[in-house]
Design an enzyme around this catalytic site. Sequence first.
Site, mmCIF file in Angstrom:
data_model
loop_
_atom_site.group_PDB
_atom_site.id
_atom_site.type_symbol
_atom_site.label_atom_id
_atom_site.label_comp_id
_atom_site.label_asym_id
_atom_site.label_seq_id
_atom_site.Cartn_x
_atom_site.Cartn_y
_atom_site.Cartn_z
ATOM 1 N N LYS A 68 0.824 -1.205 0.000
ATOM 2 C CA LYS A 68 0.000 0.000 0.000
ATOM 3 C C LYS A 68 0.860 1.257 0.000
ATOM 4 O O LYS A 68 0.550 2.232 -0.692
ATOM 5 C CB LYS A 68 -0.940 -0.014 1.215
ATOM 6 C CG LYS A 68 -2.067 -1.031 1.094
ATOM 7 C CD LYS A 68 -2.868 -1.164 2.382
ATOM 8 C CE LYS A 68 -3.962 -2.210 2.225
ATOM 9 N NZ LYS A 68 -4.705 -2.496 3.454
ATOM 10 N N GLN A 105 -5.306 -1.749 9.661
ATOM 11 C CA GLN A 105 -5.080 -3.060 9.053
ATOM 12 C C GLN A 105 -5.613 -4.192 9.926
ATOM 13 O O GLN A 105 -5.301 -4.281 11.114
ATOM 14 C CB GLN A 105 -3.571 -3.261 8.789
ATOM 15 C CG GLN A 105 -3.213 -4.551 8.104
ATOM 16 C CD GLN A 105 -3.804 -4.659 6.706
ATOM 17 O OE1 GLN A 105 -3.856 -3.680 5.973
ATOM 18 N NE2 GLN A 105 -4.234 -5.845 6.339
ATOM 19 N N ASP A 133 -11.426 1.850 3.481
ATOM 20 C CA ASP A 133 -11.554 0.395 3.422
ATOM 21 C C ASP A 133 -13.002 -0.023 3.166
ATOM 22 O O ASP A 133 -13.275 -1.164 2.807
ATOM 23 C CB ASP A 133 -11.072 -0.245 4.733
ATOM 24 C CG ASP A 133 -9.735 -0.962 4.581
ATOM 25 O OD1 ASP A 133 -9.371 -1.306 3.431
ATOM 26 O OD2 ASP A 133 -9.065 -1.185 5.597
#
Length: 291
Positions: free
Chosen positions: A52, A96, A119
């Site tokens: 990322k 995450q 997300d």
Amino acid sequence: MQIIDGKATASAIKQEIAAEVEARVAAGKKRPHLAAVLVGHDGGSETYVAHKVKACEECGFTSTLIRREADVTQAELLEIVAGLNADPDVDGYIVQLPLPAHIDEQAIIQAVDPDKDVDGFHPVNVGRMSLGLPCFLSATPAGIIELLRRYEIETHGKHCVVIGRSNIVGKPVASLMMQKAQPGNATVTVCHSATPDIADIVRRADIIIAAIGHPGFVTADMVKPGAVVIDVGTTRVPDASKKSGFRLCGDVDFENVAPLCSAITPVPGGVGPMTICSLMINTLQAAKNKD
């Protein structure tokens, strides 16, 4: 049989994003800023976050990585989330997953500002998605839809079988595939661990989306000739011949299934690169939403 190349598609999209970012900056607008919170040292998470960060560089984004050890308290993590919510320079961020067992993941997800939830996990975004309203789409399902769009895979009226019902992939991709859209307009069946006669159901599918986390689960006898197969699986399987000591294995027995398909995604190089790409798309949109 056509290989659906997620790596090449993601590369093209990142170039498109980079060009738009430079045009934004030239027009005096701020550079998109994506932050990531990484807790502990899970191997898969470390690799994913590293990808990322690299993608941010390729797209011309500012990126910030906030690391904490696995013993971080839930209160400390919520404090970090509150700080990111309040930071006007951060357009979007991710926490995450998975998080350590002592952390309530849903509490963290619900603390994220929906306007920065790139997300697409917050209940507000999930709800808007289910209604077909503008929102941040969950990254992996959005990547799958984009692959189907760019490869002009016909979905209208097709029978799509989704194997897996996770909140991250199975449920949202099923919702997207049944939307009145293109890609979409499919008749969707969701199979999972409690589904009897899974093989018989999958065998009737025009489109199979395998997201069950079980290496090689979909075998040749489960796939009808001409089906489109999207493999979301990325299980690490020990492999002494690899420098890393493992290889990524999909949910589909690629070698034996691929010859039957009209189109199929490989693992690696299929859905994975598109997941990160979707995160970049969401971050750019988050920045544009503030213009």
